[in-house]
Design an enzyme around this catalytic site. Structure first.
Site, PDB file in Angstrom:
ATOM      1  N   GLU A   1      -7.397  -5.817   4.909  1.00  0.00           N
ATOM      2  CA  GLU A   1      -7.266  -5.440   3.499  1.00  0.00           C
ATOM      3  C   GLU A   1      -6.012  -6.066   2.891  1.00  0.00           C
ATOM      4  O   GLU A   1      -6.009  -6.420   1.711  1.00  0.00           O
ATOM      5  CB  GLU A   1      -7.222  -3.908   3.388  1.00  0.00           C
ATOM      6  CG  GLU A   1      -8.582  -3.287   3.689  1.00  0.00           C
ATOM      7  CD  GLU A   1      -8.510  -1.845   4.123  1.00  0.00           C
ATOM      8  OE1 GLU A   1      -7.972  -1.587   5.234  1.00  0.00           O
ATOM      9  OE2 GLU A   1      -8.992  -0.975   3.401  1.00  0.00           O
TER      10      GLU A   1
ATOM     11  N   ARG B   1      -2.398  -1.982  -3.605  1.00  0.00           N
ATOM     12  CA  ARG B   1      -3.667  -1.301  -3.414  1.00  0.00           C
ATOM     13  C   ARG B   1      -3.671  -0.087  -4.333  1.00  0.00           C
ATOM     14  O   ARG B   1      -2.737   0.727  -4.312  1.00  0.00           O
ATOM     15  CB  ARG B   1      -3.806  -0.855  -1.960  1.00  0.00           C
ATOM     16  CG  ARG B   1      -5.042  -0.038  -1.728  1.00  0.00           C
ATOM     17  CD  ARG B   1      -5.209   0.279  -0.264  1.00  0.00           C
ATOM     18  NE  ARG B   1      -6.422   1.014  -0.047  1.00  0.00           N
ATOM     19  CZ  ARG B   1      -6.476   2.222   0.510  1.00  0.00           C
ATOM     20  NH1 ARG B   1      -5.377   2.804   0.924  1.00  0.00           N
ATOM     21  NH2 ARG B   1      -7.632   2.824   0.679  1.00  0.00           N
TER      22      ARG B   1
ATOM     23  N   HIS C   1     -13.012   2.184   0.084  1.00  0.00           N
ATOM     24  CA  HIS C   1     -12.893   1.130   1.118  1.00  0.00           C
ATOM     25  C   HIS C   1     -13.448  -0.193   0.597  1.00  0.00           C
ATOM     26  O   HIS C   1     -13.856  -1.052   1.387  1.00  0.00           O
ATOM     27  CB  HIS C   1     -13.681   1.468   2.418  1.00  0.00           C
ATOM     28  CG  HIS C   1     -13.219   2.699   3.124  1.00  0.00           C
ATOM     29  ND1 HIS C   1     -14.072   3.523   3.810  1.00  0.00           N
ATOM     30  CD2 HIS C   1     -11.992   3.234   3.274  1.00  0.00           C
ATOM     31  CE1 HIS C   1     -13.388   4.526   4.347  1.00  0.00           C
ATOM     32  NE2 HIS C   1     -12.123   4.362   4.023  1.00  0.00           N
TER      33      HIS C   1
ATOM     34  N   ASN D   1       0.865  -1.180   0.000  1.00  0.00           N
ATOM     35  CA  ASN D   1       0.000   0.000   0.000  1.00  0.00           C
ATOM     36  C   ASN D   1       0.903   1.232   0.000  1.00  0.00           C
ATOM     37  O   ASN D   1       1.474   1.591   1.018  1.00  0.00           O
ATOM     38  CB  ASN D   1      -0.899  -0.036   1.244  1.00  0.00           C
ATOM     39  CG  ASN D   1      -1.897   1.115   1.260  1.00  0.00           C
ATOM     40  OD1 ASN D   1      -1.857   1.998   0.398  1.00  0.00           O
ATOM     41  ND2 ASN D   1      -2.783   1.103   2.232  1.00  0.00           N
TER      42      ASN D   1
ATOM     43  N   ARG E   1     -12.855  14.599   8.192  1.00  0.00           N
ATOM     44  CA  ARG E   1     -13.649  14.923   6.991  1.00  0.00           C
ATOM     45  C   ARG E   1     -15.111  15.131   7.375  1.00  0.00           C
ATOM     46  O   ARG E   1     -15.637  14.410   8.233  1.00  0.00           O
ATOM     47  CB  ARG E   1     -13.552  13.805   5.954  1.00  0.00           C
ATOM     48  CG  ARG E   1     -12.187  13.697   5.325  1.00  0.00           C
ATOM     49  CD  ARG E   1     -12.160  12.609   4.279  1.00  0.00           C
ATOM     50  NE  ARG E   1     -11.089  11.672   4.537  1.00  0.00           N
ATOM     51  CZ  ARG E   1     -11.090  10.405   4.149  1.00  0.00           C
ATOM     52  NH1 ARG E   1     -12.130   9.909   3.481  1.00  0.00           N
ATOM     53  NH2 ARG E   1     -10.079   9.633   4.422  1.00  0.00           N
TER      54      ARG E   1
END
Ligand code: ADP
Length: 393
Positions: free
Chosen positions: A379, A88, A177, A7, A236
């Site tokens: 993940e 990723r 996601h 990643n 956010r």
């Protein structure tokens, strides 16, 4: 077979090496502050954590050091043992509904999609190119964060804006996601012994999103055109009225970029609490009766409940609900408040069954209308699995 799961961010590179198909983690770590002063990396091997400072001018430096560590720690004897490297990639647009082997064409497409993900795709590409150069014989695979959401029907992904914004410029809900929602969906399919379940999967981390899964496929999701939509997140805003943007620009001297940056870096839990984007700090504030922390948490919980309620109605029937991500896996009070808010749906739970962190567990009672699970998401293993499966054919 040894597979690396990667990643790459703009100044970081996380990795995990697996023995596949056993899914055994051999070594993992992260390179930080790439291209900045005081670069460092941390590796975890045989239960030991090693931290080293070094110069990392670019991602290629990180890959070279990673290879050196793999050889020195005898994780591999030679480079050709690394058969696959899964990366990723944040944005696959509507071009990729599945993971794919990275060819020159795929590299070009990921690059073209940078206009949709200007912060992420270029960084992901830096990682891909660095490994291609340093480990040229390994098969590279792109695993997209948007791919899982490509099964959404049009009514879930079209915005009510002029239609040519979609046809000409690709304005639509993409969702993110996806690697985590896919992991949660696959896990629940196994647990429920049902290949086509209706699910609501909640990934609540620093970023957060909820997906509605219908007949085993993604039907709707709370992140949208960008990763700032839907839920209240660490820093956010999630959903807001778009008119706020020009209004704040007219009231302050801020440029569009500055207002957009405030919405992604100074909003959410941080913006409302004024304390922190980290839910643990907000929890501490609540315990000290900090009113803005109490308010921030209320907004957070209300928004999660709004989305679960919306998806419950959209799905008609829900076989299971789950929580994952740093907050979903660890925040006992957040899970409790969400489940209490869902009591009108017939969800029943016992506080003592919810009193734990970071493990797989059913937290609802037997007579709950919907079973609710906590699932530590993974993940990295999803990236390794897709890479292995593409190599094995
Ligand atoms: P990212 O989206 O960056 O991967 P994570 O999934 O790691 O984020 O989630 C980070 C969030 O998880 C933070 O808000 C953090 O406070 C929260 N978190 C982690 N551990 C705990 C804990 N023990 N209790 C409550 N919240 C936690």
């Amino acid at each position: 077979m040894k597979i690396l799961s990667v990643n790459a961010g703009s100044s970081s590179l996380k990795f995990q090496m697996y023995e596949m198909p056993e899914e055994k983690v051999l070594i993992s770590g992260v390179f930080e502050r790439i291209g900045i002063d005081n670069s460092l990396y941390t590796i975890k091997i045989n239960g030991e954590k090693i931290k080293k400072e070094t110069v990392l001018t670019n991602h290629k430096d990180a890959v070279r050091i990673l290879i050196k560590e793999l050889l020195e720690n005898k994780v591999i004897k030679s480079l050709d043992e690394i058969k696959g490297i899964g990366h990723r990639v944040v944005h696959g647009g509507d071009r990729y509904a599945k993971s794919t082997v990275i060819t020159e064409d795929v590299i070009k497409t990921i690059d073209e999609l940078s206009s949709l993900a200007p912060l992420h795709n270029p960084a992901n590409l830096m990682g891909i190119l660095a490994f291609k150069e340093e480990v040229p014989d390994a098969v590279s695979v792109a695993v997209f964060d948007t791919a899982f959401h490509q099964t959404m029907p049009k009514e879930s992904y079209i915005y009510a804006v002029p239609y040519e914004w979609f046809t000409k410029y690709g304005v639509r809900r993409y969702g993110f996601h996806g690697i985590s929602h896919d992991y949660l969906t696959r896990t629940l399919k196994k647990v429920l012994k049902n290949d086509k379940p209706n699910l609501i999967t909640c990934h609540l981390g620093n970023g957060g999103s909820i997906s509605a899964i219908k007949d085993g496929l993604c039907y709707d999701t709370s992140l949208g055109f960008s990763p700032n939509a839907g839920l209240v997140m660490g820093s956010r805003s999630g959903d807001i009225d778009s008119s706020i943007i020009p209004y704040i620009m007219s009231k302050t001297d801020k440029s569009l970029e500055e207002v957009m940056s405030d919405l992604s870096k100074k909003s959410g839990l941080l913006g409302v609490s004024g304390v922190s984007s980290d839910s643990r700090d907000v929890e501490d504030g609540i315990n000290n009766n900090n009113e803005r922390c109490i308010l921030a948490q209320k907004l957070y919980i209300n928004r999660v409940i709004e989305y679960i309620a919306k998806y419950y109605v959209e799905l008609g029937h829900v076989d299971a609900l789950c929580f994952a991500g740093g907050i979903g896996e660890n925040s006992i009070s957040t899970r409790k408040e969400i489940l209490e808010g869902l009591a009108c749906l017939g969800i029943k739970f016992d506080e003592k069954d919810n009193d734990f962190r970071g493990e797989f567990k059913l937290i609802t009672k037997k007579d709950s209308s919907i079973p609710c699970y906590v699932i530590p998401t993974d993940e990295e293993v999803m990236i390794a699995r897709d890479t292995y499966n593409l190599i094995e054919g």
